[in-house]
Design a protein around this motif. Structure first.
Motif, short mmCIF file in Angstrom:
data_model
loop_
_atom_site.label_atom_id
_atom_site.label_comp_id
_atom_site.label_asym_id
_atom_site.label_seq_id
_atom_site.Cartn_x
_atom_site.Cartn_y
_atom_site.Cartn_z
N TYR A 51 0.86 -1.20 0.00
CA TYR A 51 0.00 0.00 0.00
C TYR A 51 0.90 1.25 0.00
O TYR A 51 1.27 1.78 1.04
CB TYR A 51 -0.95 -0.02 1.21
N TYR A 202 -4.49 -3.26 -3.08
CA TYR A 202 -5.85 -3.44 -2.55
C TYR A 202 -6.19 -4.92 -2.32
O TYR A 202 -7.34 -5.26 -2.06
CB TYR A 202 -6.87 -2.77 -3.49
N SER A 278 -12.17 3.36 -5.33
CA SER A 278 -10.99 4.16 -5.01
C SER A 278 -10.44 4.70 -6.34
O SER A 278 -9.75 3.99 -7.07
CB SER A 278 -9.95 3.31 -4.28
C1 AVI Z 1 -9.28 5.76 2.84
N1 AVI Z 1 -9.01 5.49 1.43
C2 AVI Z 1 -8.30 6.59 0.81
C3 AVI Z 1 -8.40 4.16 1.17
C4 AVI Z 1 -8.16 3.98 -0.35
O1 AVI Z 1 -7.02 3.70 -0.71
O2 AVI Z 1 -9.09 4.17 -1.13
C5 AVI Z 1 -9.27 3.03 1.69
C6 AVI Z 1 -8.75 1.67 1.38
N2 AVI Z 1 -9.46 0.67 0.93
C7 AVI Z 1 -8.71 -0.39 0.78
N3 AVI Z 1 -7.46 -0.09 1.08
C8 AVI Z 1 -7.48 1.21 1.49
#
Ligand code: AVI
Length: 317
Positions: A51, A202, A278
Motif C-alpha cells: 500500500y 488493494y 478508489s
Molecule cells: C481511505 N481510502 C483513501 C483508502 C483507499 O485507498 O481508497 C481506503 C482503502 N481501501 C482499501 N485499502 C485502502
C-alpha cells in the motif's frame, strides 16, 4: 456517541444496507467499513509494503513542507477534513509559520478530543479547535476562521478518491464557501497507474485488506441482526479501467441467503456486493475539472519520482 446520535447512525446504516442489497448490483457505501475494528485494520493497511499511498504522500509532504509553508504565509488557520493528527498533520504543524489555529473535523468525538489533548501537549502555543461533524455535510466552523490570516484546508490520503464526482464537487464547493475567497487547500490524490501495482495495493499478500472488507459483514451481523456466513464470502479487488478506479467487492462463494433484520437477501454463487471505489486520477483531467466546478484552481502540484501520488495546492477564486 450520545444515544440519539447512535440511533440515527444505526438507522442510516440499516437503510443503506437494506437499499444497497436490493439493487441489481448489490452495493454498500464504503463509509460503513470504518467501525472501530475497520478503522484499526485501515491503520494496518497504511503500513503494508504493497500500500504505497500513505508512505508516498508522507514523503512528498516532508520534502515540500518548507515550500508549502512559504506559499501559505504566516499566521494561517489549518482546517483538516477527516481524521486528524496523523504523521502528515504534524509535518504541516511543524512547518507552517506562526500557525494561528488548527481545526480538525471528524465524526468521532472521542477520537477528536483525544487528538486535541495530544496536540495541546505537544504544541502548547497552538489553538486547537476540534469540530465534531461529518465533513460531507455542511459544517459550522469556529470563530478562529474569521480572523485575518490565511486559511488553509487539508484533505490528505486520497480520501477524495472514495467519493463520486458529485460528492467531490459538493465537498470542495462547501470547503470553498467555508474557507472563503483566497483560501488555499492541500489535497492528496492518488494517480492512475498500472493494475500490476494497484491490485496488490488493494489485495495484499497477508490478507489485511480482505479482513477490512469482510469486517463489513461481521459489522452487519452485530449491529443490524444480520445472519451472514462471513466464511462464505471472499474479498476481491478489481481494476475498472473505464471509471479509472479500484473497486472492492465481496464475492459470494456459494448459493446462499442472508437475513438483515426483517429482510432476506439471496446471493447466488459468484454474485458480489460492491463495497468501495478508489478513484485514480490524472491531475489535469477529471480532478482539475471537479476543482474548477467547485471554485478552486490548481496553484501548484508535487509528485514522487515514480508519479504514484500527487499533493496539490489549490486556491479559491
Ligand atoms: C481511505 N481510502 C483513501 C483508502 C483507499 O485507498 O481508497 C481506503 C482503502 N481501501 C482499501 N485499502 C485502502
Amino acid at each position: 456517541m450520545p444515544d440519539a446520535l447512535a440511533a440515527d447512525h444505526r438507522a442510516a446504516f440499516a437503510a443503506d444496507v437494506r437499499d444497497g442489497l436490493a439493487r441489481a448490483q448489490k452495493a454498500i457505501p464504503s463509509r460503513w467499513l470504518y467501525d472501530a475494528h475497520g478503522s484499526a485494520l485501515f491503520e494496518q493497511i497504511t503500513q503494508l509494503p504493497e500500500y504505497y499511498p500513505t508512505r508516498t504522500e508522507t514523503a512528498i509532504l516532508r520534502q515540500m513542507a518548507g515550500t508549502i509553508a512559504a506559499q501559505v504565509g504566516r499566521g494561517a488557520t489549518l482546517v483538516e477534513y477527516g481524521a486528524g493528527a496523523s504523521v502528515k498533520t504534524r509535518i504541516l504543524l511543524d512547518a507552517l509559520d506562526g500557525l494561528a489555529a488548527y481545526v480538525p473535523i471528524d465524526v468521532s468525538a472521542a477520537f477528536l478530543h483525544e487528538t486535541a489533548r495530544g496536540l495541546r501537549t505537544d504544541y502548547p502555543a497552538l489553538a486547537v479547535e476540534p469540530v465534531v461533524a461529518d465533513f460531507l455535510a455542511p459544517i459550522a466552523l469556529p470563530a478562529a476562521l474569521h480572523g485575518t490570516g490565511p486559511r488553509l484546508g487539508f484533505f490528505p490520503g486520497s480520501t477524495i478518491g472514495n467519493l463520486s464526482d458529485a460528492e467531490i464537487v459538493a465537498f470542495l464547493g462547501r470547503a470553498r464557501a467555508d474557507l472563503g475567497p483566497g483560501a488555499q487547500f492541500i489535497l492528496g490524490a492518488d494517480l492512475k497507474k498500472s493494475p500490476a501495482i494497484l491490485i496488490p495495493a488493494y489485495d495484499d499478500a497477508t490478507g489485511v485488506t480482505a479482513a477490512f472488507n469482510l469486517n463489513l459483514l461481521t459489522r452487519i451481523n452485530r449491529e443490524l441482526a444480520g445472519s451472514f456466513d462471513v466464511s462464505a464470502f471472499r474479498h476481491e479487488a478489481r481494476w475498472n479501467d473505464d471509471a479509472s478506479r479500484i473497486e472492492m467487492h465481496l464475492v459470494s462463494t456459494a448459493d446462499q441467503t442472508a437475513r438483515v433484520g426483517d429482510g432476506l437477501f439471496a446471493f447466488p454463487a459468484g454474485e458480489t456486493i460492491h463495497t468501495e471505489n478508489s478513484r485514480k486520477f490524472t491531475i489535469d483531467g477529471d480532478l482539475a475539472e471537479d476543482c474548477a466546478h467547485a471554485g478552486w484552481t490548481i496553484e501548484d502540484r508535487w509528485t514522487d519520482a515514480a508519479s504514484l501520488f500527487a499533493v496539490l495546492l489549490l486556491r479559491a477564486g
